[in-house]
Motif scaffolding. Sequence first.
Motif, PDB file in Angstrom:
ATOM      1  N   THR A 220      33.897  -1.009 -40.710  1.00  0.00           N
ATOM      2  CA  THR A 220      32.712  -0.906 -39.855  1.00  0.00           C
ATOM      3  C   THR A 220      33.132  -0.741 -38.400  1.00  0.00           C
ATOM      4  O   THR A 220      34.257  -1.083 -38.014  1.00  0.00           O
ATOM      5  CB  THR A 220      31.818  -2.157 -39.961  1.00  0.00           C
ATOM      6  OG1 THR A 220      32.518  -3.283 -39.389  1.00  0.00           O
ATOM      7  CG2 THR A 220      31.453  -2.447 -41.410  1.00  0.00           C
ATOM      8  N   PHE A 221      32.209  -0.236 -37.610  1.00  0.00           N
ATOM      9  CA  PHE A 221      32.457  -0.083 -36.178  1.00  0.00           C
ATOM     10  C   PHE A 221      32.767  -1.430 -35.533  1.00  0.00           C
ATOM     11  O   PHE A 221      33.657  -1.544 -34.685  1.00  0.00           O
ATOM     12  CB  PHE A 221      31.231   0.553 -35.518  1.00  0.00           C
ATOM     13  CG  PHE A 221      31.257   0.532 -34.019  1.00  0.00           C
ATOM     14  CD1 PHE A 221      32.150   1.334 -33.309  1.00  0.00           C
ATOM     15  CD2 PHE A 221      30.384  -0.284 -33.311  1.00  0.00           C
ATOM     16  CE1 PHE A 221      32.178   1.322 -31.916  1.00  0.00           C
ATOM     17  CE2 PHE A 221      30.412  -0.302 -31.931  1.00  0.00           C
ATOM     18  CZ  PHE A 221      31.305   0.497 -31.231  1.00  0.00           C
ATOM     19  N   GLU A 222      32.050  -2.464 -35.966  1.00  0.00           N
ATOM     20  CA  GLU A 222      32.255  -3.802 -35.397  1.00  0.00           C
ATOM     21  C   GLU A 222      33.668  -4.309 -35.690  1.00  0.00           C
ATOM     22  O   GLU A 222      34.320  -4.884 -34.823  1.00  0.00           O
ATOM     23  CB  GLU A 222      31.223  -4.780 -35.959  1.00  0.00           C
ATOM     24  CG  GLU A 222      29.795  -4.563 -35.455  1.00  0.00           C
ATOM     25  CD  GLU A 222      29.125  -3.340 -36.081  1.00  0.00           C
ATOM     26  OE1 GLU A 222      28.149  -2.837 -35.490  1.00  0.00           O
ATOM     27  OE2 GLU A 222      29.589  -2.890 -37.161  1.00  0.00           O
ATOM     28  N   GLU A 223      34.142  -4.090 -36.927  1.00  0.00           N
ATOM     29  CA  GLU A 223      35.485  -4.515 -37.283  1.00  0.00           C
ATOM     30  C   GLU A 223      36.540  -3.765 -36.462  1.00  0.00           C
ATOM     31  O   GLU A 223      37.516  -4.354 -35.986  1.00  0.00           O
ATOM     32  CB  GLU A 223      35.738  -4.281 -38.776  1.00  0.00           C
ATOM     33  CG  GLU A 223      34.993  -5.232 -39.699  1.00  0.00           C
ATOM     34  CD  GLU A 223      35.235  -4.899 -41.165  1.00  0.00           C
ATOM     35  OE1 GLU A 223      35.986  -3.938 -41.454  1.00  0.00           O
ATOM     36  OE2 GLU A 223      34.684  -5.605 -42.033  1.00  0.00           O
ATOM     37  N   GLY A 224      36.338  -2.459 -36.317  1.00  0.00           N
ATOM     38  CA  GLY A 224      37.282  -1.658 -35.552  1.00  0.00           C
ATOM     39  C   GLY A 224      37.331  -2.065 -34.095  1.00  0.00           C
ATOM     40  O   GLY A 224      38.413  -2.218 -33.508  1.00  0.00           O
ATOM     41  N   THR A 225      36.166  -2.263 -33.506  1.00  0.00           N
ATOM     42  CA  THR A 225      36.107  -2.676 -32.111  1.00  0.00           C
ATOM     43  C   THR A 225      36.749  -4.046 -31.926  1.00  0.00           C
ATOM     44  O   THR A 225      37.488  -4.279 -30.952  1.00  0.00           O
ATOM     45  CB  THR A 225      34.650  -2.714 -31.626  1.00  0.00           C
ATOM     46  OG1 THR A 225      34.078  -1.414 -31.766  1.00  0.00           O
ATOM     47  CG2 THR A 225      34.567  -3.141 -30.172  1.00  0.00           C
ATOM     48  N   ARG A 226      36.472  -4.957 -32.864  1.00  0.00           N
ATOM     49  CA  ARG A 226      37.047  -6.302 -32.781  1.00  0.00           C
ATOM     50  C   ARG A 226      38.574  -6.256 -32.849  1.00  0.00           C
ATOM     51  O   ARG A 226      39.262  -6.972 -32.120  1.00  0.00           O
ATOM     52  CB  ARG A 226      36.484  -7.178 -33.903  1.00  0.00           C
ATOM     53  CG  ARG A 226      36.904  -8.637 -33.809  1.00  0.00           C
ATOM     54  CD  ARG A 226      36.014  -9.531 -34.655  1.00  0.00           C
ATOM     55  NE  ARG A 226      35.991  -9.113 -36.049  1.00  0.00           N
ATOM     56  CZ  ARG A 226      34.933  -8.581 -36.653  1.00  0.00           C
ATOM     57  NH1 ARG A 226      33.812  -8.390 -35.973  1.00  0.00           N
ATOM     58  NH2 ARG A 226      34.987  -8.226 -37.930  1.00  0.00           N
ATOM     59  N   PHE A 227      39.113  -5.386 -33.721  1.00  0.00           N
ATOM     60  CA  PHE A 227      40.569  -5.294 -33.824  1.00  0.00           C
ATOM     61  C   PHE A 227      41.179  -4.805 -32.515  1.00  0.00           C
ATOM     62  O   PHE A 227      42.117  -5.411 -31.986  1.00  0.00           O
ATOM     63  CB  PHE A 227      40.988  -4.354 -34.955  1.00  0.00           C
ATOM     64  CG  PHE A 227      42.480  -4.175 -35.037  1.00  0.00           C
ATOM     65  CD1 PHE A 227      43.274  -5.132 -35.634  1.00  0.00           C
ATOM     66  CD2 PHE A 227      43.100  -3.068 -34.469  1.00  0.00           C
ATOM     67  CE1 PHE A 227      44.656  -4.991 -35.680  1.00  0.00           C
ATOM     68  CE2 PHE A 227      44.476  -2.913 -34.512  1.00  0.00           C
ATOM     69  CZ  PHE A 227      45.252  -3.878 -35.123  1.00  0.00           C
ATOM     70  N   PHE A 228      40.675  -3.709 -31.971  1.00  0.00           N
ATOM     71  CA  PHE A 228      41.266  -3.155 -30.754  1.00  0.00           C
ATOM     72  C   PHE A 228      40.990  -4.021 -29.531  1.00  0.00           C
ATOM     73  O   PHE A 228      41.734  -3.966 -28.545  1.00  0.00           O
ATOM     74  CB  PHE A 228      40.773  -1.724 -30.535  1.00  0.00           C
ATOM     75  CG  PHE A 228      41.394  -0.739 -31.489  1.00  0.00           C
ATOM     76  CD1 PHE A 228      42.703  -0.337 -31.331  1.00  0.00           C
ATOM     77  CD2 PHE A 228      40.671  -0.259 -32.568  1.00  0.00           C
ATOM     78  CE1 PHE A 228      43.289   0.552 -32.226  1.00  0.00           C
ATOM     79  CE2 PHE A 228      41.247   0.633 -33.467  1.00  0.00           C
ATOM     80  CZ  PHE A 228      42.559   1.041 -33.297  1.00  0.00           C
ATOM     81  N   THR A 229      39.953  -4.843 -29.599  1.00  0.00           N
ATOM     82  CA  THR A 229      39.715  -5.797 -28.513  1.00  0.00           C
ATOM     83  C   THR A 229      40.859  -6.803 -28.428  1.00  0.00           C
ATOM     84  O   THR A 229      41.117  -7.364 -27.363  1.00  0.00           O
ATOM     85  CB  THR A 229      38.368  -6.518 -28.716  1.00  0.00           C
ATOM     86  OG1 THR A 229      37.313  -5.551 -28.679  1.00  0.00           O
ATOM     87  CG2 THR A 229      38.111  -7.539 -27.616  1.00  0.00           C
ATOM     88  N   GLY A 230      41.557  -7.010 -29.540  1.00  0.00           N
ATOM     89  CA  GLY A 230      42.724  -7.891 -29.520  1.00  0.00           C
ATOM     90  C   GLY A 230      43.776  -7.399 -28.542  1.00  0.00           C
ATOM     91  O   GLY A 230      44.361  -8.191 -27.781  1.00  0.00           O
ATOM     92  N   PHE A 231      44.045  -6.095 -28.541  1.00  0.00           N
ATOM     93  CA  PHE A 231      44.991  -5.543 -27.570  1.00  0.00           C
ATOM     94  C   PHE A 231      44.430  -5.626 -26.155  1.00  0.00           C
ATOM     95  O   PHE A 231      45.167  -5.886 -25.198  1.00  0.00           O
ATOM     96  CB  PHE A 231      45.319  -4.088 -27.926  1.00  0.00           C
ATOM     97  CG  PHE A 231      46.445  -3.949 -28.913  1.00  0.00           C
ATOM     98  CD1 PHE A 231      47.763  -4.092 -28.515  1.00  0.00           C
ATOM     99  CD2 PHE A 231      46.178  -3.697 -30.244  1.00  0.00           C
ATOM    100  CE1 PHE A 231      48.806  -3.972 -29.423  1.00  0.00           C
ATOM    101  CE2 PHE A 231      47.209  -3.574 -31.169  1.00  0.00           C
ATOM    102  CZ  PHE A 231      48.522  -3.709 -30.757  1.00  0.00           C
TER     103      PHE A 231
END
Length: 252
Positions: free
Chosen positions: A79-90
């Motif tokens: 999902t878009f939310e999962e993808g955004t959450r992952f890259f927010t880690g960086f």
Amino acid sequence: MLTSDKTGTLLTTIENKIATVQFGHPASNSFPRVLLDRLTNELIYLSDNAAVSVIILKSEGTGTFCAGASFDELLAVSTFEEGTRFFTGFANLINAMRTCKKIIIGRIQGKAVGGGVGIIAACDYALATLECSIKLSELAIGIGPFVIEPAVSRKIGKIAMSEMTLAAHEWKTASWAFQKGLYAKVLETKEELDLEVDLFTRKLAHYNPEALLEMKKIFWEGTTNWDKLLKERAAISGKLVLSDFTKNALIK
């Protein structure tokens, strides 16, 4: 302090006002989201630790410094939310390095790809060996180095950043990275690297910590908008990682 599980390891030691933070992961020291969060939280803690004047950031082993994002986690994004959450880690990690009250010295012993290059760029000073080639491979898998771009461009400039980004399959040598300003010094061997890191950080640890902090603020002038900017960039990557192009590229 050592934290370790299947998502990787994080080890911090403090000696003579120098904190050495070592991260590791079996997949070429890549970063799943959990390890990103642990490193971010560790740097936030050390930022306010009065027993620390300088931080050395290094990775485990003698091979790759950092292979960037975990491909396994990228493949699992649905999902878009999962993808955004992952890259927010960086995004969170780079911002933690930027706002850390302590000077961060990067000890780079091997190649770096993608987010690994961003981490090097977010260090205040990076020392490397001749083996430490770099590559921004994101376009080759259908995304782009959106989150790390501000940090990398700040160090090497927009022209060199665009050259690296578009030549997504091309390794840039350590000498190239030194010439562009990513590395402050390039040593021939890992033994020379460790000696230089030790000598340099010992000198820094004897400087006035208040002066170091004020200089760090000056180094990072003009970046106060990064909290918002990098999260916006994470959303771009979070969208693109869902594309069929990216999913197919990650499987290959």
